[in-house]
Design an enzyme around this catalytic site. Structure first.
Site, short mmCIF file in Angstrom:
data_model
loop_
_atom_site.label_atom_id
_atom_site.label_comp_id
_atom_site.label_asym_id
_atom_site.label_seq_id
_atom_site.Cartn_x
_atom_site.Cartn_y
_atom_site.Cartn_z
N LYS A 23 -6.23 -0.70 8.87
CA LYS A 23 -7.21 -1.30 7.97
C LYS A 23 -6.40 -1.39 6.72
O LYS A 23 -6.69 -2.39 6.02
CB LYS A 23 -8.41 -0.47 7.79
CG LYS A 23 -9.26 -0.74 6.53
CD LYS A 23 -10.58 0.14 6.38
CE LYS A 23 -10.37 1.31 5.66
NZ LYS A 23 -10.14 1.02 4.08
N ASN A 24 -5.79 -0.25 6.16
CA ASN A 24 -5.12 -0.37 4.67
C ASN A 24 -3.96 -1.17 4.87
O ASN A 24 -3.41 -1.40 3.82
CB ASN A 24 -5.04 0.86 4.08
CG ASN A 24 -6.24 1.87 3.89
OD1 ASN A 24 -7.19 1.02 4.12
ND2 ASN A 24 -6.48 2.97 3.70
N ARG B 168 -13.53 -3.36 -2.54
CA ARG B 168 -12.56 -2.96 -3.46
C ARG B 168 -11.30 -3.81 -2.86
O ARG B 168 -10.63 -4.14 -3.87
CB ARG B 168 -12.28 -1.68 -3.37
CG ARG B 168 -10.88 -1.21 -4.43
CD ARG B 168 -11.01 0.26 -5.04
NE ARG B 168 -9.63 0.25 -5.70
CZ ARG B 168 -9.82 0.29 -6.93
NH1 ARG B 168 -10.89 0.19 -7.69
NH2 ARG B 168 -8.73 0.62 -7.70
N CYS C 269 -17.46 3.91 -6.44
CA CYS C 269 -18.04 4.41 -5.06
C CYS C 269 -18.19 5.89 -5.13
O CYS C 269 -18.03 6.40 -6.10
CB CYS C 269 -17.10 3.85 -3.82
SG CYS C 269 -15.64 4.58 -3.96
N ARG D 166 -13.05 4.41 -9.45
CA ARG D 166 -11.98 3.24 -9.16
C ARG D 166 -11.47 2.57 -10.18
O ARG D 166 -11.72 1.42 -10.18
CB ARG D 166 -12.52 2.82 -7.79
CG ARG D 166 -13.28 3.59 -6.96
CD ARG D 166 -12.04 4.39 -6.07
NE ARG D 166 -11.32 3.70 -4.98
CZ ARG D 166 -11.65 3.38 -4.09
NH1 ARG D 166 -12.52 3.42 -3.48
NH2 ARG D 166 -10.38 2.94 -3.42
N PRO D 167 -10.99 2.82 -11.19
CA PRO D 167 -10.59 1.89 -12.26
C PRO D 167 -9.31 0.88 -11.71
O PRO D 167 -9.00 1.07 -10.81
CB PRO D 167 -9.90 3.02 -13.31
CG PRO D 167 -9.56 4.20 -12.77
CD PRO D 167 -10.44 4.06 -11.62
N ILE D 168 -9.24 -0.18 -12.56
CA ILE D 168 -8.21 -1.16 -12.00
C ILE D 168 -7.22 -1.25 -13.09
O ILE D 168 -6.47 -2.26 -13.24
CB ILE D 168 -8.85 -2.57 -11.75
CG1 ILE D 168 -9.96 -3.02 -12.82
CG2 ILE D 168 -9.93 -2.36 -10.59
CD1 ILE D 168 -10.05 -4.43 -12.66
N ASP E 112 -7.28 10.55 2.42
CA ASP E 112 -8.14 10.12 3.45
C ASP E 112 -8.37 10.90 4.65
O ASP E 112 -9.19 10.43 5.59
CB ASP E 112 -7.65 8.59 3.79
CG ASP E 112 -7.67 7.71 2.67
OD1 ASP E 112 -6.90 6.54 2.86
OD2 ASP E 112 -8.17 7.71 1.79
N ARG F 193 -17.17 0.22 8.36
CA ARG F 193 -16.12 -0.21 7.43
C ARG F 193 -14.77 0.00 7.84
O ARG F 193 -13.60 -0.83 7.83
CB ARG F 193 -15.99 0.32 5.94
CG ARG F 193 -17.55 -0.09 5.13
CD ARG F 193 -17.68 0.25 3.99
NE ARG F 193 -16.61 -0.27 2.90
CZ ARG F 193 -16.45 -0.26 1.80
NH1 ARG F 193 -17.44 0.17 1.05
NH2 ARG F 193 -15.46 -0.81 1.23
C1 EPZ Z 1 -6.12 2.73 -1.36
O1 EPZ Z 1 -7.04 2.76 -2.18
C2 EPZ Z 1 -6.85 3.07 0.09
N1 EPZ Z 1 -7.59 1.59 0.32
C3 EPZ Z 1 -7.53 4.20 0.18
O2 EPZ Z 1 -8.19 4.27 1.17
C4 EPZ Z 1 -6.96 5.53 -0.19
O3 EPZ Z 1 -7.62 6.50 -0.38
C5 EPZ Z 1 -6.06 5.13 -1.20
O4 EPZ Z 1 -4.95 3.97 -1.69
C6 EPZ Z 1 -5.13 6.52 -1.86
O5 EPZ Z 1 -4.21 6.44 -0.84
C7 EPZ Z 1 -6.88 0.55 0.83
O6 EPZ Z 1 -5.64 0.55 0.80
C8 EPZ Z 1 -7.53 -0.62 1.17
P1 EPZ Z 1 -5.10 3.86 -5.56
P2 EPZ Z 1 -6.56 2.20 -3.63
O7 EPZ Z 1 -5.19 2.88 -6.44
O8 EPZ Z 1 -5.68 1.19 -3.83
C9 EPZ Z 1 -6.40 5.69 -9.78
C10 EPZ Z 1 -10.05 4.64 2.96
O9 EPZ Z 1 -10.65 5.63 3.11
N2 EPZ Z 1 -6.17 4.43 -10.18
O10 EPZ Z 1 -3.93 4.58 -4.78
O11 EPZ Z 1 -7.85 2.00 -4.44
C11 EPZ Z 1 -7.77 5.96 -8.82
O12 EPZ Z 1 -8.95 6.10 -9.60
C12 EPZ Z 1 -9.53 3.92 1.48
O13 EPZ Z 1 -9.30 3.91 3.60
C13 EPZ Z 1 -6.26 4.31 -11.54
O14 EPZ Z 1 -6.31 5.09 -12.38
O15 EPZ Z 1 -6.13 3.85 -3.99
C14 EPZ Z 1 -7.42 7.04 -7.75
O16 EPZ Z 1 -7.63 8.09 -8.67
C15 EPZ Z 1 -10.30 5.20 0.47
N3 EPZ Z 1 -6.10 2.92 -12.02
C16 EPZ Z 1 -5.94 6.89 -7.74
O17 EPZ Z 1 -5.43 6.08 -8.83
C17 EPZ Z 1 -5.83 1.72 -11.02
O18 EPZ Z 1 -5.67 0.64 -11.60
C18 EPZ Z 1 -5.46 6.41 -6.38
O19 EPZ Z 1 -6.04 5.22 -6.19
C19 EPZ Z 1 -5.73 1.82 -9.91
C20 EPZ Z 1 -6.07 3.28 -9.28
#
Ligand code: EPZ
Length: 420
Positions: free
Chosen positions: A22-23, A93, A117, A122-124, A307, A399
């Site tokens: 999925k990811n 997302r 969620c 989930r900041p960007i 995960d 999902r």
């Molecule tokens: C990806 O989410 C995965 N989703 C998530 O899988 C997975 O848990 C996560 O990576 C971590 O491995 C997909 O790939 C579609 P991150 P993503 O950006 O990219 C912080 C599942 O169950 N952060 O690595 O959103 C954030 O808040 C899902 O399949 C910022 O602070 O994760 C978190 O604490 C759930 N600012 C940490 O980084 C940002 O701009 C990791 O988030 C982005 C993220």
């Protein structure tokens, strides 16, 4: 409203075939809109709600997508919209992955701000900061993010945190930026490598994916290509943990064991037999009560994946001794703890660490999924709870899992999906 009913006590025997990740498919679908020439054909696409929703958004942008079983044909040559502002955008997302590619393609993008969620806000900020370094200016009004550029230019970017999504967004945008981009402190997940391979086959020039520094030499255009999505390591790990919980002997097929090193190590540490065979990984276990307590700390790849945190806890509820599980990636990924307590688990939270003492038994109860991995974890606990467990909010499970109930049933679980 649907729910999943499980009567605990059955061991799992047989084999299960893992689908595409999925990811991996979600960012790869986003990257496919960068192809201004030719079509992409993508194999091993899982049948998931998140994939359906992202396809709906990409088709709205004018991309032609045909689906035949697990194969997608994507033609982005006639793409003519840059506004990903449908209602489902803020709920998905992964739609954030479109931001870089749309700006790269049109110089402008509008996208609904993705929501938080159950697992965190989930900041960007890392996505936006990185794209600004590549020459994009943003404004945010009424939940819509607008990005504009006079032309993407390569830059040196350091990620404050190895964010998976930000790494992917920036890798895609940099692929068609002018000049060289160096991305530092990036995520190293296998899905990053899969995306880089797809982009390189489209004509991009990316090196270093899978390490913490990625270099990209921008190219003027990308073309469609053929790609097979890597197996879903989280789906595979979920079934392995289900065997650890319920007991049994199952061959999990279509697995890249190298992607699951921390999970295999922790299953073995819990006393479970894990054999890497030619066509998959075999897991042999006498169930939760035969597991030893273990300590886990979730970390960015190659550490133990966040995960898999909920599923591991779901396996350990009747294990021998004590387990400490620390979640370092998401600030709220513990909503499943309350649900486990409804089943009789002896489990408390101390800061971001779960303190679990294995109990003699757990009982079936009515519980609710709070995110897709928590949903899988509750089903795992239901496999060995005494009596019937009813899991609600099954939409979360749809999902991220393709055929979870059917697969567990074929392995011998007493499980079914019913209308409430
Ligand atoms: C990806 O989410 C995965 N989703 C998530 O899988 C997975 O848990 C996560 O990576 C971590 O491995 C997909 O790939 C579609 P991150 P993503 O950006 O990219 C912080 C599942 O169950 N952060 O690595 O959103 C954030 O808040 C899902 O399949 C910022 O602070 O994760 C978190 O604490 C759930 N600012 C940490 O980084 C940002 O701009 C990791 O988030 C982005 C993220």
């Amino acid at each position: 409203m649907e729910e999943i009913l499980i009567n605990g006590g059955n061991r799992l025997e047989g084999k299960v075939l893992i689908k595409g990740s999925k990811n991996s498919i979600l960012p790869i679908l986003a990257a496919s809109i960068l192809a201004t020439d030719g079509k992409s054909i993508i194999y091993d696409v899982p049948n998931l709600k998140d994939v359906d929703n992202l396809i709906e958004i990409i088709e709205y942008l004018g991309v032609k997508i045909e689906r035949k079983d697990n194969m997608l044909t994507v033609d982005a040559t006639q793409m003519d919209r840059y506004d990903a502002t449908l209602d489902c955008v803020s709920e998905l997302r992964a739609s954030l992955f479109l931001l870089g590619p749309i700006i790269a393609r049109f110089g402008f993008a509008e996208i609904s701000q993705p929501g938080g969620c159950a697992i965190g806000i989930r900041p960007i900020d890392l996505h936006l900061k990185g794209l600004e370094a590549l020459g994009v200016t943003f404004e945010k009004t009424h939940g819509v993010i607008r990005g504009r550029t006079e032309g993407l230019k390569g830059a040196k970017i350091y990620l404050d945190f190895p964010s998976v999504g930000a790494t992917e967004n920036l890798m895609m945008a940099a692929s068609v930026a002018e000049g060289q981009t160096i991305l530092e402190n990036v995520a190293e997940e296998p899905e990053i490598v899969d995306l880089a391979n797809y982009l390189n086959n489209m004509g991009a020039k990316i090196t270093g994916a899978g390490t913490n520094v990625i270099k990209v030499y921008g190219v003027p255009k990308l073309k469609g290509n053929v790609h097979t999505v890597i197996p879903d390591r989280i789906e595979a790990g979920t079934y392995m943990i289900a065997v650890g919980a319920a007991g049994g002997n199952v061959l999990v097929e279509n697995v890249i064991a190298d992607h699951l090193k921390p999970v295999l190590a922790k299953l073995r540490e819990a006393g479970i037999t894990v054999i890497e065979e030619f066509d998959g990984v075999r897991v042999i276990s006498d169930g939760s009560k035969a597991c030893k307590g273990i300590n886990i700390k979730t970390m960015p790849y190659p550490g133990f994946p966040t995960d898999m945190q909920a599923q591991m806890l779901g396996m350990l509820l009747c294990s021998e001794g004590r387990s400490y599980v620390t979640e370092t990636i998401f600030e709220r990924r513990f909503q499943h703890i309350e649900e486990f307590r409804k089943m009789g688990a002896d489990i408390i939270m101390v800061g971001n660490t779960v303190d679990l003492t294995g109990t003699d038994r757990i009982y079936g109860a009515t519980v609710f999924a709070t995110d897709l991995r928590a949903g899988a974890a509750l089903i795992i606990a239901g496999l060995y709870a005494e009596g019937e467990t009813r899991v609600g909010n099954v939409h979360f499970i749809d999902r991220g899992y393709d055929g979870l109930v059917e697969n567990l049933k074929s392995l011998g679980a007493d499980i079914k999906r019913v209308q409430k």
